[in-house]
Design an enzyme around this catalytic site. Structure first.
Site, PDB file in Angstrom:
ATOM      1  N   CYS A 136       0.649  -1.346  -0.004  1.00  0.00           N
ATOM      2  CA  CYS A 136       0.056  -0.022   0.074  1.00  0.00           C
ATOM      3  C   CYS A 136       0.809   1.314   0.061  1.00  0.00           C
ATOM      4  O   CYS A 136       1.484   1.658   0.938  1.00  0.00           O
ATOM      5  CB  CYS A 136      -0.969   0.025   1.145  1.00  0.00           C
ATOM      6  SG  CYS A 136      -1.927   1.506   1.224  1.00  0.00           S
ATOM      7  N   CYS A 139      -0.511   4.311   2.131  1.00  0.00           N
ATOM      8  CA  CYS A 139      -0.243   4.014   3.486  1.00  0.00           C
ATOM      9  C   CYS A 139       1.364   4.141   3.934  1.00  0.00           C
ATOM     10  O   CYS A 139       1.664   4.706   5.062  1.00  0.00           O
ATOM     11  CB  CYS A 139      -0.460   2.662   4.235  1.00  0.00           C
ATOM     12  SG  CYS A 139      -2.158   1.888   3.340  1.00  0.00           S
ATOM     13  N   ASP A 140       2.057   3.486   3.256  1.00  0.00           N
ATOM     14  CA  ASP A 140       3.645   3.589   3.565  1.00  0.00           C
ATOM     15  C   ASP A 140       4.780   4.348   3.103  1.00  0.00           C
ATOM     16  O   ASP A 140       5.906   4.599   3.331  1.00  0.00           O
ATOM     17  CB  ASP A 140       4.199   2.060   3.282  1.00  0.00           C
ATOM     18  CG  ASP A 140       3.442   1.342   4.394  1.00  0.00           C
ATOM     19  OD1 ASP A 140       2.651   1.617   5.397  1.00  0.00           O
ATOM     20  OD2 ASP A 140       2.888   0.058   4.098  1.00  0.00           O
TER      21      ASP A 140
END
Lengths: 309, 309
Positions: A136, A139-140
């Site tokens: 992701c 997200c990261d």
């Protein structure tokens, strides 16, 4: 009308199912949440979450999952750890078949079974997930500021996220097993114009290298068979998401690519059946909209129940 | 294509706008959030929140608003305190007109202006607002310690706040124009079990009585037509929401009852214009789906920007 075991059965205990359960418990519905393992869904496997509103310093996935589950428990929602094998959702009495032969019946069902990222299935991938291997970019991405990383894949998501990741990483190498991208042309053009993105074609990753964190990738050219390594600190595996739909009656429900189609109120094509979270056919799959959908799905279930004779 | 001041302008700083801002900042969009007062929107005026997932013991509205705002600040989203007077959103360059004459331009806009409490529109209401007439139990409850007060309404908010007000008032009379509450069942049960709460059914308030401060209410039974008065020192009007749409170009945008129509990806009828939160035409208005919509709206803005030449 015949009796059912429940007014509402929620299938799945990730953020969508837990939020549906929170709202169901507070609405005093006779409801149950079915989950095959620990609650939290993919959140449990997410190292750190910076983009769920309300936690200014971020929160670990494990802790957020625990908090969400504790909140549902506080309001007394029954939960059952079990494996759903199949369902019959077409009639007014919804039937949920469990492993072991038990059948639960309900007036309404919320499908919150989620999805899972496709994996490469290579050595080092599992061991280094959350330590440089990610599924992701949203997200990261911010964790890779100033670093060199790789993106595996060649579809829309891979190319879009490769561009997104150049906002943080100094170099993004897209590794694709074919010799051209599958992404839509406009995305390709933009990606090719981005000086921070390199491409390695006709190549698969055979191993994620590193002991405590990702240090590089072992690559293999599928045409020449030549093996090389690439030094990167991060490896985003963006080769698609697979819906957890094995137990769903796809012959009864409208779906797109295996994901369930809903309207804005999270109602599926079947009366009394709602869906929420990553199992839904949609653009954005984040914790924050999974929870919102869980709440909306519960209200839709309440409204359906309220309109029953 | 002509330059614009921003890639994205977010109008409104409640949970929807703040989450859109969180995602925009993390996506490194050249974005700004416009807010006319303190961030948090209606959340700031909510005493206690038990149904926002992630806070098992609940959280005060003030604290949740502060946390959401701090999270956005952490990722460096610029915010501007200003009043938006009007907008021109029809063309590819979106124009936001501010009080004082300034104009901001952007490729995309997220409308997150929220909603506000409905008024009764009866004699005495406006004159005695702040002198016994209130729309916010959290804000004004403590002023009514040891006094008798009324709550007008029968939905979730009315019933929730009636219970809250029993912490201060010796007697809370709920006046509702129907003969049953609309609030969720768990709230109803709690409210009926609370000995400090009385109910007057099938009744509307026709006048707020008092010269310098509230002394009572004139009531009318909608079935019998009978008129009575009720002596109270405070009157909390909790009868639903009005969309904050005065600054929106409703001649350019599809709307329903003054609320903005969107698709599932939070796109309005105008390309490049998204909406999120309570300003949207929808069934469920909760913090948890406002935040989800903010995230989805931001991704829609990103996608729109990505497809521009």
């Amino acid at each position: 009308m015949s009796e059912t075991d429940y007014q509402l059965i929620i299938v799945g205990g990730g953020p969508a199912g837990l939020t549906a359960g929170l709202y169901a418990a507070r609405a005093k519905l006779h409801a149950i949440l079915l989950e095959k393992g620990a609650p939290g869904g993919q959140v449990m496997n997410t190292d750190w979450i910076d983009n769920y509103p309300g936690f200014p310093e971020g929160i670990s996935g494990f802790e957020l999952a625990e908090k969400m589950a504790a909140q549902v428990q506080r309001f007394g929602l029954p939960t059952k750890v079990c494996e759903v094998t199949s369902m019959d959702l077409a009639g007014p009495v919804k039937k949920i078949f469990l492993e072991g032969g038990e059948t639960l019946t309900s007036r309404t069902v919320i499908l919150a079974t989620g999805a899972r990222p496709n994996k490469l299935g290579i050595p080092g991938e599992k061991e280094l997930t959350g330590k440089g291997v990610s599924y992701c970019a949203t997200c990261d991405g911010p964790f890779y500021r100033g670093l060199e990383i790789a993106v595996i894949g060649g579809g829309d998501t891979a190319v879009q996220e490769a561009m997104h990741l150049t906002k943080f990483a100094t170099r993004v190498t897209v590794i694709h097993r074919r010799n051209e991208l599958r992404a839509e042309r406009i995305l390709q053009e933009k990606a090719f114009a981005n000086a921070r993105i390199d491409y390695i074609w006709d190549t698969v990753v055979t191993e994620v290298l590193g002991s405590k964190e990702v240090e590089g990738l072992r690559l293999k050219n599928v045409k020449s068979g030549e093996e090389t390594t690439l030094a990167v600190k991060g490896c985003f595996v963006l080769i698609g998401l697979y819906p957890n739909n094995e137990m769903l009656p796809l012959d009864q429900l409208a779906s797109e690519g295996g994901f369930i189609v809903t309207d804005k109120e999270m109602r599926t094509s079947l009366p009394g059946v709602m869906a929420a979270g990553d199992i839904c056919s949609k653009e954005v799959r984040q914790i924050v909209n999974a929870t919102g959908e869980g709440a909306v799905a519960c209200v839709a279930a309440e409204n359906y129940l309220g309109n029953l004779k």
